[in-house]
Design an enzyme around this catalytic site. Sequence first.
Site, PDB file in Angstrom:
ATOM      1  N   HIS A 160       0.642  -0.984  -0.211  1.00 29.40           N
ATOM      2  CA  HIS A 160      -0.207   0.206   0.256  1.00 29.40           C
ATOM      3  C   HIS A 160       1.263   1.161   0.195  1.00 29.40           C
ATOM      4  O   HIS A 160       0.373   2.336   0.593  1.00 29.40           O
ATOM      5  CB  HIS A 160      -0.755   0.043   1.596  1.00 29.40           C
ATOM      6  N   SER A 281      15.235  21.517 -16.666  1.00 30.33           N
ATOM      7  CA  SER A 281      14.298  22.571 -16.757  1.00 30.33           C
ATOM      8  C   SER A 281      13.862  23.991 -17.909  1.00 30.33           C
ATOM      9  O   SER A 281      14.995  24.427 -17.547  1.00 30.33           O
ATOM     10  CB  SER A 281      13.278  23.114 -15.676  1.00 30.33           C
ATOM     11  N   LYS A 287      16.871  22.226 -11.559  1.00 34.20           N
ATOM     12  CA  LYS A 287      16.169  21.242 -12.200  1.00 34.20           C
ATOM     13  C   LYS A 287      16.604  20.351 -13.027  1.00 34.20           C
ATOM     14  O   LYS A 287      17.620  20.064 -14.558  1.00 34.20           O
ATOM     15  CB  LYS A 287      14.722  21.090 -12.690  1.00 34.20           C
ATOM     16  N   GLU A 294       9.229   8.464 -16.685  1.00 35.29           N
ATOM     17  CA  GLU A 294       7.866   9.331 -17.000  1.00 35.29           C
ATOM     18  C   GLU A 294       7.588   8.551 -18.855  1.00 35.29           C
ATOM     19  O   GLU A 294       6.426   8.365 -18.552  1.00 35.29           O
ATOM     20  CB  GLU A 294       7.938  10.696 -16.883  1.00 35.29           C
TER      21      GLU A 294
END
Length: 462
Positions: A160, A281, A287, A294
Site C-alpha cells: 500500500h 527545465s 532542475k 516518465e
Amino acid sequence: MSRKKNSILRKRFNHKNNDIFTEINSSIDFDKFMFDEDIEGSIAHAEMLAKQKIIKVSEKNKILKGLKQIRLEISKNKFIFRPELDDIHMNIESRLQEIIGETAGKLHTARSRNDQVVTDLKLWLRKDIDLILSELKDLKKNTIKIAEKNIDVLMPGFTHLQTAQPISTGHYYMSYYEMFSRDTERFIETKKRLNKNPLGSCAMAGTSFQIDRFATSKKLSFDEPTRNSIDSVSDRDFVIDYLYASSVCAMHLSRIAEEIVLWSSDLINFCQIKDDMMSSSSIMPQKKNPDAAELVRAKAALINSDLSSLLNIMKALPLSYSKDLQEDKKLAVNTSKNLHISIKVITEIIKSIKLNKQTLLKAATRSYSNATELADWLVKNLQYSFRKAHETTADIVNFAESVQKKLEDLTLSELKVFDPNITNNIYDHLNIKNAVLSKTSYGGTSPTEVLKMINKAKKREK
Ligand code: ARG
C-alpha cells in the site's frame, strides 16, 4: 513499360481514385516497413510456382532478379512509394512490372494480398520478437547485476506504499527480473504460435492451382502451413498475442519507471539517475527531471491502447478478410517502436543508477518495520497464537509510538509490562539486519536465498 496513373486494379471502374479515397485506403505509409518480408515471401512463392511448373523457370528467374533489384532500390532510398497504389504489395508489384514487364503479372498466380499481408506481417513480427528477446536479455542481465551488487543493501519493502518490512535491495530488483523472465516466455510463446504459414490461402478459399504450401513453409522457416484458408486470412490472433505480450512487458517497465520517478524525487531520495538520462527545465535552472522514465510510463498507455484497438477492430468482424484488418500494422509498428525504446531506456537507467544506501537503510528502520519480528518472536518463544501475538504487538507499537521510541529502543522493563516472560534475546530479533537474514523461506528476502536465485538466474541467462 511505364505505369499509367491509377491504372492498377481499376479496370472495373470508370473513374480514377478520388483523392479522399486514396487518403483513407492507402496503407503505404505504415506498411512499407515490411518491404523485405514482402519480397522474401514473393521469392518463396515464385520458386514454389516454378517447382510446381505453374510458371516457367525462366519466368521465375526474371521475377527473382526484379525483386532483388527492388529490394536494393528500397534499401538505398531510391524507390518511389506511391499512395495511389494502395500498399507495399501493389507498389512492389507495379515496380516489378516496370522492370521485367508482363512476367511480373505471373507472380500473383495462386496468391492474394489477403494471404500475402498476413505472411509478411508474421515474418516481420518474428524478426521483431527476436530483437525484443535480445533486448530483454540485456535488461535481465543488468537487472541481475544491480541485484547482486546490492544484495546486502537493506531497504523498506512496501505494501500500500506504506513501509511493510525490511528487505534486501537485491531481492527487490530480482522481483523485476521475474517479471522480465515471464515477458520473455510470453514472447517466445507468441513466436511459436504464430509460426504457421498462411501463404497459399489466397483470397480465403484456397486455390485450384497445384501449389505446394509445405515448400513455401520450409523456405520461409514456418513450422507448417495453416490448416484453414478462411481462418488464415482473417486471423489476427498472432498480432493480438504480440500486442498483449508487449502490453504486459510495458506494464512491468512502467512499474519500475514509476518507482524510479518516485525514488529519485527529493521527497524519497532513494536513488539518483545518471545525468545523461535526465533533462532540465527551461525556467528552473536547478532542475533535473526523470523525463525518460516518465515517458516509459506513458508509452505503456499507448501500447495498452494498441492492444485494445485491435481487440475492438476484431470483435465483430465478419469472416473472412475486411479492410479493417489493414489497421493492424499501424498498431503493431507503433507498439514495436514504443516497446523497444522503453526496454532500452530502463536498461540504460538501471545500468548507471546510483542508490543512496544510507537513505534506504534509514527508511528500512522507520515506521515499525520490525513489528512482525516481534509478533513472530512471541509465537516462537512464548507459544502465542499468531493472532494473540498480533494484538500484543499492536499494543506495544501503540505504546512505543506514544513515547516516540522505536521497538528496539524500548527497555526490557517497558516490554515486560506487556508480558513478563519477554527476555533480552528479543532485541536480536528486532535488529533490522537479522530480520532480513532470517527470511530464509524459499524465495524469501534473506541474502542467502536471494543469492541462490541470482545464481539460478545467471545460469538461465548465459
Ligand atoms: N493493404 C492490405 C492490408 O494491409 C492488404 C490486403 C488487401 N486486400 C484486399 N482485399 N483489399 O490488409
